[in-house]
Structure formats: structure tokens, C-alpha cells
Design a protein around this motif. Structure first.
Motif, short mmCIF file in Angstrom:
data_model
loop_
_atom_site.label_atom_id
_atom_site.label_comp_id
_atom_site.label_asym_id
_atom_site.label_seq_id
_atom_site.Cartn_x
_atom_site.Cartn_y
_atom_site.Cartn_z
N THR A 21 4.58 -15.71 -4.99
CA THR A 21 3.70 -16.29 -6.39
C THR A 21 4.18 -14.91 -7.37
O THR A 21 3.99 -15.24 -8.71
N ARG A 36 -2.13 -7.98 -4.97
CA ARG A 36 -3.10 -7.67 -4.40
C ARG A 36 -3.91 -8.04 -3.10
O ARG A 36 -4.14 -8.24 -1.83
N TYR A 37 -3.91 -10.02 -3.31
CA TYR A 37 -4.05 -10.83 -2.09
C TYR A 37 -2.63 -10.76 -1.55
O TYR A 37 -3.63 -10.65 0.03
N THR A 38 -2.05 -10.39 -2.09
CA THR A 38 0.05 -10.42 -1.43
C THR A 38 -0.96 -8.91 0.38
O THR A 38 -0.39 -9.31 1.68
N ARG A 98 -3.45 -7.32 1.06
CA ARG A 98 -4.57 -8.03 2.45
C ARG A 98 -4.37 -8.59 2.88
O ARG A 98 -4.64 -8.37 3.92
N TRP A 129 -1.88 -9.98 -15.36
CA TRP A 129 -3.20 -9.72 -15.12
C TRP A 129 -2.95 -10.95 -13.69
O TRP A 129 -3.89 -11.18 -12.73
N LEU A 130 -2.52 -12.05 -13.56
CA LEU A 130 -2.13 -13.12 -12.33
C LEU A 130 -1.24 -12.29 -11.77
O LEU A 130 -1.62 -12.34 -10.55
N GLN A 131 -0.74 -11.42 -11.74
CA GLN A 131 0.46 -11.49 -10.59
C GLN A 131 0.03 -10.12 -10.22
O GLN A 131 -0.02 -9.31 -9.29
N ALA A 132 -0.70 -9.45 -10.77
CA ALA A 132 -1.71 -8.50 -10.07
C ALA A 132 -2.62 -8.54 -9.30
O ALA A 132 -2.46 -8.03 -8.14
N ARG A 133 -2.93 -9.86 -9.51
CA ARG A 133 -4.36 -10.44 -8.87
C ARG A 133 -3.64 -10.87 -7.15
O ARG A 133 -3.67 -11.15 -6.15
N ALA A 134 -2.16 -11.57 -7.26
CA ALA A 134 -1.07 -12.01 -7.22
C ALA A 134 -1.05 -10.94 -5.85
O ALA A 134 -0.62 -11.14 -4.72
#
Length: 273
Positions: free
Chosen positions: A190, A268-270, A272, A261-266
Motif C-alpha cells: 500500500t 503505521r498499520y503495517t 502494528r 498522510w495516507l502513506q503514514a497511516r498505511a
């Protein structure tokens, strides 16, 4: 003591800042200052004129369509190049970079020759009532051609570095191929996909040479924003050209901010997961 290959930090930072200032910041600042020389009312009248709005609609719509197509086709192409070995693979891999090396004007002329009503592909599509050249479809095809490598080249290294043990573990737990791709591989891809999509969309917004030959350049119909800016420059209306260009600049900045912003969220999700 660890030896540094590059010069000291201050010298390296100074050279970097000088390069960025001369190549990036200075031209953008000149554009902003030129557009700012207009009053608010004049600026709004220029950027919201019917012809300008029509060019935004044509450009953004075609760029979105080209980016969406490249998202799926680019991912599939990167997957095939990484996961399969077949005759001519190196040739296909090299051809991905062809839009980088080929002058965009040459690409535009070639696509026009192929998709006109008497061209190789255009004559076939004409039998089905589909016209490509001098329509928004032609603009979208030109954008697809020039922006495809951005998605392929951002996804391909990530696919090559994926640990096979992750897929093997998912298979041992009974996961289907679709489930493994959706829950294991896609989350890891992602961030790279988002980076490729943003670069592809930005390239499509600013593309000029490959489009003007196949678009037809009809105001209110197939005229892109980059061409309208060029027309204003030919008319020596530099303020209007800068005003319209600032709209594209603002759009690109907003898109990059949302993508980061979307990359940072992705990411962080990865992490976790």
C-alpha cells in the motif's frame, strides 16, 4: 572512527539547499509572485472563467482515469515481472522505462498515428463506433502511456523484497490465494502503491507534449490546462498564465499532502500488524 564518503554535513547540506533553491524553490516562487501580482477579483475571474474550468475538468478527469487504469495494470505488470520468468522478460522490463527516454512529442505523434480513424488501432475501434483520437479518451491514453512507469517502478522493488515466508505461513494456515494477497501482500504494498499513484497523477496533470497531438485541443471540450497556460504565454498574458498554473500547483501540493498522510497511516498499520 567511521569514514564518511561524502564531505562534511555543512558542505553537503549547503550544496543540497542551493540545488533545491535554484531548481525548485526559485521557479515556484516566481510563479507564485507573478500570480500574486493580480488582485483577488482579477485572479478569481481568470481561474474561474468558463474556458479555464472546462480545462480543469478535462485534465483532472483524464488524469484520474489514467491513474486508476495504471493502478491495476501497473500492479499486474510489476507482479508478472517479479514473480514469473518467461522469454523476453528483460525486454518487457526495459520497455517499461520507454516513456522516460522517449520525447513526449514523439509519443504523441505515434499515438495519434495509431489511434486516428485510418490508424492501426483506430480503424478497428471505428468499426465499433469508438473514436479515440481528438477525444478525451485519447487524452487518457496519452496520460496512461507517460505515467505508467511511476507505478511499476515504485511497486516492483517492494515486491522483490517481500519475504516468501509470510506467504508460506499464510498458505500453511489454509489461506486462499485471494485472501493471502488481500490480507498479507496488499497491506505491505500500500505505501508503494500510494507513492506511485501520486507520482502518476501528478505527471498526468502536467503532461503536455504527448497530449496536444492526440487531443484535438478544442476549447471547452479537449483542451487541457497545460495547453491553456501555453496559449496565455503565447499571448504574452503572463499573469493569466501564472494564475492558471498556480491552480495546478495547488492541486499537486494538496494531492501530495493527502498521499503522504495516507502513506503514514498505511506504514503505521503495517508496523502494528
Amino acid at each position: 572512527m567511521r569514514r564518511n564518503v561524502l564531505p562534511g554535513f555543512r558542505l553537503s547540506l549547503g550544496v543540497t539547499l542551493l540545488y533545491v533553491s535554484l531548481i525548485v524553490v526559485l521557479p515556484l516562487a516566481a510563479l507564485v509572485f507573478k500570480a500574486a501580482s493580480l488582485g483577488p477579483l482579477d485572479y478569481w475571474q481568470i481561474v474561474s472563467s468558463p474556458r479555464a474550468l472546462a480545462s480543469y475538468r478535462v485534465t483532472v478527469t483524464a488524469a484520474l482515469g489514467a491513474t486508476l487504469f495504471n493502478l491495476f495494470f501497473g500492479l499486474a505488470l510489476a507482479w508478472v515481472l517479479v514473480r514469473y520468468r518467461f522469454p523476453g522478460r528483460r525486454i518487457v522490463d526495459a520497455m517499461v522505462d520507454l516513456p522516460f527516454a522517449l520525447p513526449t512529442a514523439v509519443a504523441g505523434i505515434s499515438l495519434t498515428a495509431l489511434f486516428t480513424t485510418n490508424g492501426v488501432f483506430g480503424s478497428i475501434l471505428e468499426d465499433y463506433g469508438i473514436k479515440v483520437a481528438y477525444t478525451p479518451i485519447g487524452i487518457m491514453i496519452a496520460m496512461c502511456f507517460t505515467s505508467l512507469p511511476f507505478i511499476v517502478r515504485t511497486v516492483q522493488p517492494v515486491l522483490e523484497d517481500l519475504d516468501p515466508a509470510l506467504e508460506e505461513a499464510a498458505q500453511s494456515l489454509g489461506g486462499s490465494d485471494l485472501a493471502i494477497f488481500r490480507k498479507v501482500i496488499l497491506p505491505l504494498l500500500t505505501p508503494a502503491l500510494l507513492a506511485g499513484v501520486s507520482l502518476s497523477f501528478a505527471r498526468s496533470l502536467g503532461e503536455f507534449g504527448a497530449i496536444i497531438f492526440i487531443a484535438g485541443n478544442q476549447p471547452m471540450s479537449t483542451e487541457i490546462t497545460a495547453l491553456l497556460i501555453f496559449i496565455r504565454l503565447e499571448e504574452y498574458d503572463y499573469q493569466a498564465a501564472a494564475a492558471i498554473a498556480s491552480v495546478l500547483l495547488l492541486t499537486a501540493f494538496l494531492m501530495l499532502a493527502v498521499t503522504n498522510w495516507l502513506q503514514a497511516r498505511a506504514l503505521r498499520y503495517t508496523r502494528r500488524s
